[in-house]
Motif scaffolding. Structure first.
Motif, PDB file in Angstrom:
ATOM      1  N   ALA A 167      -4.299   9.072  -1.638  1.00 23.43           N
ATOM      2  CA  ALA A 167      -4.640   9.991  -2.717  1.00 23.43           C
ATOM      3  C   ALA A 167      -6.120   9.933  -3.078  1.00 23.43           C
ATOM      4  O   ALA A 167      -6.591  10.758  -3.863  1.00 23.43           O
ATOM      5  CB  ALA A 167      -3.792   9.683  -3.954  1.00 23.43           C
ATOM      6  N   LEU A 168      -6.856   8.969  -2.526  1.00 19.13           N
ATOM      7  CA  LEU A 168      -8.273   8.797  -2.847  1.00 19.13           C
ATOM      8  C   LEU A 168      -9.157   9.473  -1.809  1.00 19.13           C
ATOM      9  O   LEU A 168      -8.786   9.586  -0.641  1.00 19.13           O
ATOM     10  CB  LEU A 168      -8.630   7.307  -2.888  1.00 19.13           C
ATOM     11  N   SER A 169     -10.338   9.875  -2.239  1.00 17.03           N
ATOM     12  CA  SER A 169     -11.353  10.280  -1.268  1.00 17.03           C
ATOM     13  C   SER A 169     -11.803   9.020  -0.539  1.00 17.03           C
ATOM     14  O   SER A 169     -12.168   8.021  -1.179  1.00 17.03           O
ATOM     15  CB  SER A 169     -12.549  10.918  -1.967  1.00 17.03           C
ATOM     16  N   PRO A 170     -11.802   9.015   0.791  1.00 19.85           N
ATOM     17  CA  PRO A 170     -12.140   7.792   1.518  1.00 19.85           C
ATOM     18  C   PRO A 170     -13.635   7.500   1.615  1.00 19.85           C
ATOM     19  O   PRO A 170     -14.019   6.441   2.113  1.00 19.85           O
ATOM     20  CB  PRO A 170     -11.561   8.064   2.915  1.00 19.85           C
ATOM     21  N   VAL A 171     -14.460   8.399   1.128  1.00 17.18           N
ATOM     22  CA  VAL A 171     -15.909   8.263   1.302  1.00 17.18           C
ATOM     23  C   VAL A 171     -16.411   6.987   0.620  1.00 17.18           C
ATOM     24  O   VAL A 171     -16.190   6.783  -0.584  1.00 17.18           O
ATOM     25  CB  VAL A 171     -16.640   9.488   0.733  1.00 17.18           C
ATOM     26  N   GLY A 172     -17.054   6.120   1.395  1.00 17.16           N
ATOM     27  CA  GLY A 172     -17.656   4.905   0.848  1.00 17.16           C
ATOM     28  C   GLY A 172     -16.688   3.791   0.518  1.00 17.16           C
ATOM     29  O   GLY A 172     -17.076   2.790  -0.098  1.00 17.16           O
ATOM     30  N   LEU A 173     -15.413   3.910   0.928  1.00 16.50           N
ATOM     31  CA  LEU A 173     -14.412   2.888   0.610  1.00 16.50           C
ATOM     32  C   LEU A 173     -14.047   2.082   1.855  1.00 16.50           C
ATOM     33  O   LEU A 173     -13.848   2.636   2.938  1.00 16.50           O
ATOM     34  CB  LEU A 173     -13.144   3.519   0.037  1.00 16.50           C
ATOM     35  N   THR A 174     -13.936   0.767   1.654  1.00 15.48           N
ATOM     36  CA  THR A 174     -13.441  -0.149   2.682  1.00 15.48           C
ATOM     37  C   THR A 174     -12.113  -0.726   2.208  1.00 15.48           C
ATOM     38  O   THR A 174     -11.931  -0.971   1.015  1.00 15.48           O
ATOM     39  CB  THR A 174     -14.452  -1.288   2.933  1.00 15.48           C
ATOM     40  N   ILE A 175     -11.193  -0.906   3.144  1.00 16.62           N
ATOM     41  CA  ILE A 175      -9.882  -1.454   2.799  1.00 16.62           C
ATOM     42  C   ILE A 175      -9.590  -2.689   3.632  1.00 16.62           C
ATOM     43  O   ILE A 175      -9.943  -2.754   4.816  1.00 16.62           O
ATOM     44  CB  ILE A 175      -8.768  -0.395   3.003  1.00 16.62           C
ATOM     45  N   TRP A 176      -8.985  -3.686   2.987  1.00 17.15           N
ATOM     46  CA  TRP A 176      -8.453  -4.866   3.669  1.00 17.15           C
ATOM     47  C   TRP A 176      -6.965  -4.924   3.322  1.00 17.15           C
ATOM     48  O   TRP A 176      -6.595  -5.023   2.154  1.00 17.15           O
ATOM     49  CB  TRP A 176      -9.144  -6.135   3.187  1.00 17.15           C
ATOM     50  N   TRP A 177      -6.105  -4.861   4.315  1.00 16.89           N
ATOM     51  CA  TRP A 177      -4.658  -4.765   4.114  1.00 16.89           C
ATOM     52  C   TRP A 177      -3.972  -5.922   4.824  1.00 16.89           C
ATOM     53  O   TRP A 177      -4.432  -6.386   5.886  1.00 16.89           O
ATOM     54  CB  TRP A 177      -4.158  -3.440   4.680  1.00 16.89           C
ATOM     55  N   GLY A 178      -2.873  -6.396   4.237  1.00 14.92           N
ATOM     56  CA  GLY A 178      -2.100  -7.447   4.887  1.00 14.92           C
ATOM     57  C   GLY A 178      -0.636  -7.337   4.533  1.00 14.92           C
ATOM     58  O   GLY A 178      -0.267  -6.966   3.403  1.00 14.92           O
ATOM     59  N   ALA A 179       0.224  -7.622   5.512  1.00 11.30           N
ATOM     60  CA  ALA A 179       1.666  -7.630   5.304  1.00 11.30           C
ATOM     61  C   ALA A 179       2.241  -8.947   5.813  1.00 11.30           C
ATOM     62  O   ALA A 179       1.680  -9.567   6.717  1.00 11.30           O
ATOM     63  CB  ALA A 179       2.319  -6.459   6.044  1.00 11.30           C
ATOM     64  N   PHE A 180       3.339  -9.384   5.218  1.00 10.23           N
ATOM     65  CA  PHE A 180       3.984 -10.649   5.576  1.00 10.23           C
ATOM     66  C   PHE A 180       2.953 -11.791   5.544  1.00 10.23           C
ATOM     67  O   PHE A 180       2.927 -12.651   6.425  1.00 10.23           O
ATOM     68  CB  PHE A 180       4.634 -10.562   6.957  1.00 10.23           C
ATOM     69  N   LEU A 181       2.119 -11.769   4.525  1.00 18.07           N
ATOM     70  CA  LEU A 181       1.019 -12.730   4.449  1.00 18.07           C
ATOM     71  C   LEU A 181       1.544 -14.159   4.432  1.00 18.07           C
ATOM     72  O   LEU A 181       2.445 -14.494   3.677  1.00 18.07           O
ATOM     73  CB  LEU A 181       0.177 -12.458   3.202  1.00 18.07           C
TER      74      LEU A 181
END
Length: 246
Positions: free
Chosen positions: A188-202
């Motif tokens: 739902a966000l504009s991706p411009v200038g955004l970095t993501i760090w995602w993790g599952a089953f950490l």
């Protein structure tokens, strides 16, 4: 109802259970273990493995977790769900008839986006509650990616996917940590200038990580998450978003 101990057990790695947590598990007289829906049996099995690894000798009583009524509005749905969980705790404790501290193993930490403390408030008579802190999903996430939680002097907002989807980026945060997002609401966000760090089953053997610009990593996360949930029948994941530094 006497003593109720809520013991944070981290995000799935038995090594994340603190020494205080291990001592509490050994000292408890009764441990309640929830059984969830079909396909999530490994969550109960992991709790049993943690108890065995801690050398716990308490009586263990399993109980079936209720299912939320999706026909109700969100707040009413959660309120009724918590009421029913508290009732099942009380019934399980009464059936056991054990004298001494009752323990519950809580994923992550009981104080961060977890309702165990709110459910405990529903018990009557009110127990004496002890909280043993645990490693949070956010700690496990930033450790797995080897990144700091915050920028220098920067604000971090911890929120939910529902809130991110409904209200957008929470100002003035430079970083946003998102919990409980089953819908990949970062879309739902504009991706411009955004970095993501995602993790599952950490912390687990099947830990999964993705990172990069939101424009590039976002679609990979959506696809990876859907495949993992279909394969395991459940998924626990979280992510951190950060604006580019000027």
């Amino acid at each position: 109802m006497g003593d109720l101990w809520l013991i944070g057990i981290g995000t799935g790695n038995p090594d994340h259970v603190t020494l205080e947590g291990r001592r509490a598990l050994r000292d408890a007289a009764l441990v309640l273990v929830p059984r969830k829906t079909k396909g999530k049996d490994d969550l109960a099995e992991l709790r049993h493995a943690i108890l065995a690894g801690a050398g716990a000798t308490a009586e263990v009583v399993e109980f079936d977790m209720p299912v939320r009524d999706e026909s109700l509005p969100y707040a009413a749905r959660v309120h009724r769900w918590h009421d029913e969980i508290a009732r099942r705790w009380s019934a399980a404790i009464a059936r056991a008839g054990v004298s001494g501290p009752v323990a519950l193993l809580v994923w992550g930490d009981p104080g961060l986006y977890d309702s165990t403390l709110r459910i405990a408030d529903r018990l009557s008579p009110a127990p004496r509650v002890r909280v043993v802190p645990g490693i949070t999903a956010l700690q496990a996430l930033t450790a797995a990616h080897a990144i700091p939680f915050n920028t220098v002097n920067g604000a971090v907002t911890v929120t939910t996917g529902r809130s991110l989807r409904d209200h957008g980026w929470p100002e003035p945060a430079e970083s946003v940590a998102v919990m409980l997002d089953g819908a990949c609401s970062f879309r739902a966000l504009s991706p411009v200038g955004l970095t993501i760090w995602w993790g599952a089953f950490l912390g687990m053997d099947n830990q999964m990580l993705e990172a990069g610009s939101l424009a590039e990593a976002g679609p990979r996360i959506v696809e990876t998450r859907a495949a993992a949930r279909a394969r395991h029948g459940w998924i626990m994941d979280t992510y951190l978003l950060r604006r580019a530094q000027e």
